[in-house]
Design a protein around this motif. Structure first.
Motif, PDB file in Angstrom:
ATOM      1  N   LYS A 294       0.825  -1.209   0.000  1.00  0.00           N
ATOM      2  CA  LYS A 294       0.000   0.000   0.000  1.00  0.00           C
ATOM      3  C   LYS A 294       0.857   1.255   0.000  1.00  0.00           C
ATOM      4  CE  LYS A 294      -4.043  -1.900   2.362  1.00  0.00           C
ATOM      5  NZ  LYS A 294      -4.905  -1.795   3.566  1.00  0.00           N
ATOM      6  N   ILE A 295       1.875   1.262   0.848  1.00  0.00           N
ATOM      7  CA  ILE A 295       2.719   2.459   0.949  1.00  0.00           C
ATOM      8  C   ILE A 295       3.490   2.673  -0.348  1.00  0.00           C
ATOM      9  CG2 ILE A 295       4.757   3.378   2.116  1.00  0.00           C
ATOM     10  CD1 ILE A 295       2.222   3.761   3.695  1.00  0.00           C
ATOM     11  N   SER A 296       3.965   1.623  -0.983  1.00  0.00           N
ATOM     12  CA  SER A 296       4.697   1.782  -2.245  1.00  0.00           C
ATOM     13  C   SER A 296       3.784   2.327  -3.342  1.00  0.00           C
ATOM     14  CB  SER A 296       5.310   0.448  -2.678  1.00  0.00           C
ATOM     15  OG  SER A 296       4.300  -0.501  -2.915  1.00  0.00           O
ATOM     16  N   ARG A 297       2.513   1.902  -3.355  1.00  0.00           N
ATOM     17  CA  ARG A 297       1.566   2.424  -4.352  1.00  0.00           C
ATOM     18  C   ARG A 297       1.295   3.919  -4.121  1.00  0.00           C
ATOM     19  NH1 ARG A 297      -2.491  -0.400  -3.042  1.00  0.00           N
ATOM     20  NH2 ARG A 297      -3.789   1.179  -2.117  1.00  0.00           N
ATOM     21  N   MET A 298       1.075   4.287  -2.855  1.00  0.00           N
ATOM     22  CA  MET A 298       0.821   5.707  -2.551  1.00  0.00           C
ATOM     23  C   MET A 298       2.071   6.553  -2.797  1.00  0.00           C
ATOM     24  SD  MET A 298      -1.602   5.580   0.822  1.00  0.00           S
ATOM     25  CE  MET A 298      -0.638   4.411   1.752  1.00  0.00           C
ATOM     26  N   ASN A 324       3.671  16.537   0.585  1.00  0.00           N
ATOM     27  CA  ASN A 324       3.222  15.185   0.232  1.00  0.00           C
ATOM     28  C   ASN A 324       3.863  14.125   1.129  1.00  0.00           C
ATOM     29  OD1 ASN A 324       1.521  15.992  -1.836  1.00  0.00           O
ATOM     30  ND2 ASN A 324       3.122  15.893  -3.395  1.00  0.00           N
ATOM     31  N   ARG A 325       5.110  14.345   1.499  1.00  0.00           N
ATOM     32  CA  ARG A 325       5.764  13.379   2.390  1.00  0.00           C
ATOM     33  C   ARG A 325       5.109  13.386   3.775  1.00  0.00           C
ATOM     34  NH1 ARG A 325      10.535  10.488   2.504  1.00  0.00           N
ATOM     35  NH2 ARG A 325      11.277  10.015   4.597  1.00  0.00           N
ATOM     36  N   ALA A 326       4.708  14.557   4.249  1.00  0.00           N
ATOM     37  CA  ALA A 326       4.007  14.626   5.537  1.00  0.00           C
ATOM     38  C   ALA A 326       2.680  13.876   5.477  1.00  0.00           C
ATOM     39  CB  ALA A 326       3.787  16.084   5.920  1.00  0.00           C
ATOM     40  N   LYS A 327       1.961  13.988   4.344  1.00  0.00           N
ATOM     41  CA  LYS A 327       0.700  13.263   4.182  1.00  0.00           C
ATOM     42  C   LYS A 327       0.932  11.751   4.192  1.00  0.00           C
ATOM     43  CE  LYS A 327      -1.720  16.820   1.507  1.00  0.00           C
ATOM     44  NZ  LYS A 327      -2.287  17.174   0.180  1.00  0.00           N
ATOM     45  N   LEU A 328       1.981  11.313   3.501  1.00  0.00           N
ATOM     46  CA  LEU A 328       2.276   9.874   3.468  1.00  0.00           C
ATOM     47  C   LEU A 328       2.670   9.352   4.847  1.00  0.00           C
ATOM     48  CD1 LEU A 328       4.265   9.430   0.139  1.00  0.00           C
ATOM     49  CD2 LEU A 328       2.031   8.511   0.671  1.00  0.00           C
ATOM     50  N   GLU A 329       3.419  10.135   5.601  1.00  0.00           N
ATOM     51  CA  GLU A 329       3.803   9.702   6.951  1.00  0.00           C
ATOM     52  C   GLU A 329       2.588   9.608   7.860  1.00  0.00           C
ATOM     53  OE1 GLU A 329       6.744  12.501   8.104  1.00  0.00           O
ATOM     54  OE2 GLU A 329       8.377  11.512   7.021  1.00  0.00           O
ATOM     55  N   ALA A 330       1.650  10.549   7.719  1.00  0.00           N
ATOM     56  CA  ALA A 330       0.413  10.478   8.505  1.00  0.00           C
ATOM     57  C   ALA A 330      -0.405   9.248   8.122  1.00  0.00           C
ATOM     58  CB  ALA A 330      -0.404  11.750   8.284  1.00  0.00           C
TER      59      ALA A 330
END
Length: 471
Positions: A294-298, A324-330
């Motif tokens: 999931k994380i690799s797709r996002m 965008n990196r902050a959104k992915l970390e959240a």
């Protein structure tokens, strides 16, 4: 080319402004905008203008008198070369080429360094094998060799600049009792020359890595923030350039670098790979295995946005990548916390996890299980320890009484069975006598009885008397 007005063009246009009553045809739209701002002259740019310019270039010999076609061809060729040279000088693709070459050279240097260090450790290991186990860092190992050389010199050498005091003392102690073989000075010289090569290559590698970091932050700052310098540079190198990478879809960027696994999976009709080069990004690395897909797709979707922003955007800041990196970390935190939440209830409250305390139970060997003799119970009072001698006697008496009672009960049951069998046999015989009216002789003592049990002699006498009476 840059959209600026030349001095000569400015002079010509100032003369035209007074006499011009129609818009000026311009081959470049940016140049037309600049002319309109500075000289207040209306300009037009369209496909018709481009066709007009092409016709003028093809009929240049007839429009300009006194110029030979040969000289005109040479002039056109020289102009084309100068324009090409100018475009290459300020081309973004050329900068991408620098990144591609730098990351390829970095990978080659890593391979060569590993080979050189392995060879150095094996070579010097014949002379001083214990040093390789004590010093694990490759660069420190080579610097120690370069400074000391032969193992006999370790006793007088000072290695405080390279090693801590404990490790230095351990190295000196190991050098005194080493099991290595003796080597000549020529061998030591060759090993030291190899060590200098390793140190120089490692220093150049650090310098090249810093150069790559600066280049990536200048060309693709958002991609660098999202996936890091090395992964971003490898993606650009795999695609060929930043512009080619920007044309790829997010799903393609996700599996870029895993083409063999993809085609193998498609051929065998199995599951396709979830990630390629993007697997080495820090966000994917810190994720649990079940959420890596999931994380690799996002991450691939957000990385493609960052790539296109860096390739086609005019702004060179990394604000979008940071956001965008902050959104992915959240998002990653919510995925990781989802497994800890309650299954029932509102689903918002976190599950209460008790503090884990390791309670170790020490089990001892019980020797009582070895013997087959009856033993007393494990839990005994202190007062009963003195009465151990009396307990076996009481148990023995109780067991004898129980055995006698069981024997008496068995004898009584046998007697009852015999009496019942005799009565049934007598009744049957009476019925037969009445029907047949035949007198039977009394049974002799030698003939066996019909009952399974053997009757006693007193009972036989009683039977004879009864038969005589019947006769």
């Amino acid at each position: 080319m840059e959209g600026k007005i030349n001095k000569q063009l400015k002079k010509v246009l100032k003369k035209i402004v007074k006499e011009a009553h129609e818009p000026l045809a311009v081959a470049d739209a940016k140049l037309g905008g600049v002319i309109k701002e500075k000289l207040n002259l209306s300009c037009i740019h369209s496909p018709v203008v481009n066709e007009l310019m092409r016709g003028i270039r093809s009929q240049m010999d007839g429009l300009i008198p006194g110029v030979e076609p040969r000289e005109m061809a040479a002039m056109c060729l020289g102009l084309a070369h100068s324009l090409s040279r100018y475009r290459l000088k300020f081309s973004a693709d050329k900068v991408d080429t620098m990144i591609v070459q730098a990351i390829s050279l970095l990978d080659d240097l890593d391979k060569e360094l590993n080979n050189y260090i392995m060879r150095c450790r094996e070579w010097y290991g014949w002379h001083f094998p214990e040093l390789g186990k004590i010093i694990s860092d490759n660069l420190t190992y080579c610097k120690c060799l370069q400074k000391v050389g032969d193992r006999k010199n370790y006793a007088s050498a000072t290695l405080s600049e390279l090693l801590p005091e404990e490790v230095e003392a351990e190295v000196k102690a190991a050098a005194e009792i080493s099991m290595g073989t003796e080597v000549s000075e020529e061998d030591i010289c060759n090993i030291l020359h190899l060590c200098t090569q390793v140190i120089e290559i490692s220093e150049y590698r650090t310098q090249l890595y810093e150069y790559l970091q600066n280049r990536m932050m200048a060309i693709a700052p958002n991609v660098t923030v999202m996936v890091g310098e090395l992964v971003g540079a490898r993606l650009i190198a795999h695609a060929g350039s930043l512009l080619n990478l920007a044309k790829h879809a997010a799903s393609t960027v996700q599996i870029l670098g895993a083409e063999k696994a993809l085609f193998r999976a498609l051929k065998s009709r199995r599951d396709t790979p979830k990630y390629g080069l993007i697997y080495h990004a820090s966000l994917v690395g810190q994720t649990s295995p079940k959420h890596k897909g999931k994380i690799s797709r996002m991450l691939a979707a957000k990385t493609v946005l960052a790539i296109r922003y860096d390739a086609f955007g005019e702004d060179s800041s990394s604000a979008m990548g940071v956001e965008n990196r902050a959104k992915l970390e959240a998002r990653l935190r919510t995925l990781e916390d989802r497994g800890i939440r309650k299954i029932s209830g509102t689903g918002k409250a976190l599950a209460k996890t008790e503090k884990y305390e390791h309670k170790s139970e020490v089990k001892t060997y019980d020797p009582s299980a070895d013997s087959t003799l009856p033993t007393c119970s494990k839990k005994r009072k202190i007062e009963e320890v003195d009465k151990d001698d009396e307990i076996p006697e009481k148990k023995a008496k109780k067991s004898k009484i129980k055995v006698k009672a069981e024997e008496e009960e068995e004898e009584e049951e046998q007697e009852k069975v015999l009496v019942v069998e005799e009565e049934t046999s007598i009744k049957k015989k009476k019925k037969k006598d009445k029907k047949k009216h035949i007198k039977e002789e009394p049974l002799s003592e030698e003939e066996p009885c019909t009952s399974t049990a053997i009757p006693s002699p007193e009972k036989k006498k009683k039977k004879k008397k009864k038969r005589d009476n019947e006769d």
